[in-house]
Write a protein that holds these residues in place. Structure first.
Motif, PDB file in Angstrom:
ATOM      1  N   THR A  43     -49.879 -39.515  26.021  1.00 21.18           N
ATOM      2  CA  THR A  43     -50.449 -38.175  26.129  1.00 21.18           C
ATOM      3  C   THR A  43     -50.274 -37.424  24.811  1.00 21.18           C
ATOM      4  O   THR A  43     -49.556 -37.871  23.909  1.00 21.18           O
ATOM      5  CB  THR A  43     -49.744 -37.377  27.237  1.00 21.18           C
ATOM      6  OG1 THR A  43     -48.370 -37.142  26.840  1.00 21.18           O
ATOM      7  CG2 THR A  43     -49.779 -38.123  28.557  1.00 21.18           C
ATOM      8  N   LYS A  44     -50.915 -36.282  24.725  1.00 18.40           N
ATOM      9  CA  LYS A  44     -50.777 -35.430  23.547  1.00 18.40           C
ATOM     10  C   LYS A  44     -49.323 -35.004  23.355  1.00 18.40           C
ATOM     11  O   LYS A  44     -48.830 -34.934  22.218  1.00 18.40           O
ATOM     12  CB  LYS A  44     -51.679 -34.206  23.701  1.00 18.40           C
ATOM     13  CG  LYS A  44     -51.724 -33.301  22.491  1.00 18.40           C
ATOM     14  CD  LYS A  44     -52.711 -32.164  22.700  1.00 18.40           C
ATOM     15  CE  LYS A  44     -52.763 -31.255  21.468  1.00 18.40           C
ATOM     16  NZ  LYS A  44     -53.735 -30.137  21.662  1.00 18.40           N
ATOM     17  N   VAL A  45     -48.635 -34.746  24.459  1.00 21.34           N
ATOM     18  CA  VAL A  45     -47.207 -34.381  24.393  1.00 21.34           C
ATOM     19  C   VAL A  45     -46.385 -35.545  23.854  1.00 21.34           C
ATOM     20  O   VAL A  45     -45.484 -35.357  23.022  1.00 21.34           O
ATOM     21  CB  VAL A  45     -46.698 -33.935  25.779  1.00 21.34           C
ATOM     22  CG1 VAL A  45     -45.182 -33.735  25.746  1.00 21.34           C
ATOM     23  CG2 VAL A  45     -47.393 -32.652  26.219  1.00 21.34           C
ATOM     24  N   GLU A  70     -43.976 -37.584  16.894  1.00 23.01           N
ATOM     25  CA  GLU A  70     -44.149 -37.112  15.518  1.00 23.01           C
ATOM     26  C   GLU A  70     -42.911 -36.338  15.050  1.00 23.01           C
ATOM     27  O   GLU A  70     -42.393 -36.570  13.946  1.00 23.01           O
ATOM     28  CB  GLU A  70     -45.392 -36.224  15.425  1.00 23.01           C
ATOM     29  CG  GLU A  70     -45.692 -35.726  14.021  1.00 23.01           C
ATOM     30  CD  GLU A  70     -46.873 -34.768  13.983  1.00 23.01           C
ATOM     31  OE1 GLU A  70     -47.208 -34.293  12.881  1.00 23.01           O
ATOM     32  OE2 GLU A  70     -47.443 -34.474  15.060  1.00 23.01           O
ATOM     33  N   MET A  71     -42.406 -35.456  15.891  1.00 24.42           N
ATOM     34  CA  MET A  71     -41.221 -34.683  15.539  1.00 24.42           C
ATOM     35  C   MET A  71     -39.990 -35.580  15.417  1.00 24.42           C
ATOM     36  O   MET A  71     -39.172 -35.415  14.497  1.00 24.42           O
ATOM     37  CB  MET A  71     -40.985 -33.592  16.580  1.00 24.42           C
ATOM     38  CG  MET A  71     -39.781 -32.700  16.274  1.00 24.42           C
ATOM     39  SD  MET A  71     -39.885 -31.913  14.641  1.00 24.42           S
ATOM     40  CE  MET A  71     -41.313 -30.837  14.905  1.00 24.42           C
ATOM     41  N   GLU A  72     -39.862 -36.543  16.333  1.00 23.57           N
ATOM     42  CA  GLU A  72     -38.716 -37.453  16.281  1.00 23.57           C
ATOM     43  C   GLU A  72     -38.730 -38.263  14.982  1.00 23.57           C
ATOM     44  O   GLU A  72     -37.686 -38.452  14.339  1.00 23.57           O
ATOM     45  CB  GLU A  72     -38.731 -38.389  17.486  1.00 23.57           C
ATOM     46  CG  GLU A  72     -37.519 -39.307  17.552  1.00 23.57           C
ATOM     47  CD  GLU A  72     -37.470 -40.159  18.814  1.00 23.57           C
ATOM     48  OE1 GLU A  72     -36.557 -41.008  18.916  1.00 23.57           O
ATOM     49  OE2 GLU A  72     -38.348 -39.984  19.690  1.00 23.57           O
ATOM     50  N   LEU A  73     -39.910 -38.733  14.586  1.00 17.88           N
ATOM     51  CA  LEU A  73     -40.009 -39.535  13.366  1.00 17.88           C
ATOM     52  C   LEU A  73     -39.688 -38.709  12.122  1.00 17.88           C
ATOM     53  O   LEU A  73     -39.024 -39.210  11.195  1.00 17.88           O
ATOM     54  CB  LEU A  73     -41.415 -40.139  13.229  1.00 17.88           C
ATOM     55  CG  LEU A  73     -41.834 -41.136  14.307  1.00 17.88           C
ATOM     56  CD1 LEU A  73     -43.180 -41.758  13.960  1.00 17.88           C
ATOM     57  CD2 LEU A  73     -40.790 -42.220  14.501  1.00 17.88           C
ATOM     58  N   MET A  74     -40.128 -37.478  12.088  1.00 16.70           N
ATOM     59  CA  MET A  74     -39.822 -36.619  10.940  1.00 16.70           C
ATOM     60  C   MET A  74     -38.316 -36.410  10.814  1.00 16.70           C
ATOM     61  O   MET A  74     -37.768 -36.383   9.704  1.00 16.70           O
ATOM     62  CB  MET A  74     -40.538 -35.276  11.077  1.00 16.70           C
ATOM     63  CG  MET A  74     -42.052 -35.358  10.941  1.00 16.70           C
ATOM     64  SD  MET A  74     -42.598 -36.057   9.367  1.00 16.70           S
ATOM     65  CE  MET A  74     -42.036 -34.814   8.216  1.00 16.70           C
ATOM     66  N   GLN A  75     -37.641 -36.298  11.943  1.00 12.59           N
ATOM     67  CA  GLN A  75     -36.182 -36.146  11.915  1.00 12.59           C
ATOM     68  C   GLN A  75     -35.502 -37.428  11.460  1.00 12.59           C
ATOM     69  O   GLN A  75     -34.534 -37.393  10.691  1.00 12.59           O
ATOM     70  CB  GLN A  75     -35.686 -35.723  13.300  1.00 12.59           C
ATOM     71  CG  GLN A  75     -36.109 -34.311  13.681  1.00 12.59           C
ATOM     72  CD  GLN A  75     -35.812 -33.962  15.130  1.00 12.59           C
ATOM     73  OE1 GLN A  75     -35.483 -34.844  15.930  1.00 12.59           O
ATOM     74  NE2 GLN A  75     -35.914 -32.691  15.480  1.00 12.59           N
TER      75      GLN A  75
END
Length: 255
Positions: A113-115, A121-126
């Motif tokens: 899903t979009k969520v 995406e946020m987890e990977l940036m961290q």
């Protein structure tokens, strides 16, 4: 041309930009094997073609995909989502109008899903500590094309095809990006029966002797199996590389 030359110098000299980002043997410590990784990369190539993204975007996505594989033991069901999120992150840095979730999610069969995509995406940036790898061999190959590509379109087209074959190899991120780009250009010149001229030495900063190890690796990559996405993307170049396989083995044996 002066601008491209200065950009090349600046990128080579910038700390951490022209350095490998993986250690030999890294893949054995991750949750996937070489065959699974090759399948993901070929799928990313198909996504790149469908979305009209650049080679620099593709190579950045794969570089960051490999890095996050080293940091986290992902579930099998998450691996494709990780790759998709890496492509989205790279696209946001490379293009003015990155693809939306509504374009990306169907490429993974609408399993996520979009969520899911936003959270990943946020987890990977961290995980990356907000330090996204953008400088890859594809960036340097583009610099070389800007500097010396005039009148050499077939050579650089073949070099891009060789570099994409290197993308499937476990050692891709273990190489210095500028040297790998130069090696792929040298491999392309061999495949096309062209000599490595002084002009090529000048803007790559390397002669054939300097590139012998990378040239061997690049030519060996050309003898590996070609996946569907790669063949569709590179068309005639892919077919010519496959046709030259016997001759390539001979070239490798002489290095």
């Amino acid at each position: 041309m002066m601008e491209a030359a200065q950009l090349l110098i600046n990128t080579k000299n910038a700390p951490g930009e022209d350095e490998s980002w993986l250690e030999p043997g890294w893949l054995a410590k991750t949750c996937i094997d070489l065959q699974t990784r090759a399948g993901i990369i070929d799928w990313l190539i198909q996504c790149q073609q469908y979305l009209g993204l650049s080679d620099c975007c593709l190579h950045s996505a794969v570089a960051n995909f490999d890095v996050v594989l080293c940091h986290v033991e992902w579930d099998d069901s998450e691996v494709q989502l990780v790759a998709l999120a890496c492509l989205l992150i790279s696209a946001k840095l490379e293009v003015d109008s990155p693809p939306s979730a509504s374009l990306l999610l169907p490429l993974a069969g609408d399993v996520y899903t979009k969520v899911d995509l936003g959270n990943m995406e946020m987890e990977l940036m961290q995980i990356l500590d907000w330090d996204v790898r953008q400088t890859t061999a594809s960036v340097f190959l583009q610099f070389y094309a800007d500097l010396g590509g005039k009148g050499r379109k077939p050579l650089f087209k073949m070099a891009k095809a060789v570099l994409d074959l290197c993308l499937y190899q476990e050692w891709y991120g273990c190489q210095k990006p500028s040297k790998l780009a130069s090696s792929c250009l040298a491999a392309a010149s061999c495949l096309l029966g062209q000599t490595w001229c002084e002009d090529l030495t000048q803007f790559t900063g390397s002669n054939l002797k300097d590139l012998s190890k990378g040239l061997r690796l690049s030519l060996m990559a050309c003898t590996s199996a070609q996946c569907e996405g790669y063949g569709e993307k590179h068309g005639k170049c892919a077919r010519n590389i496959r046709r030259l396989e016997h001759g390539i083995n001979g070239m490798v044996g002489q290095l």
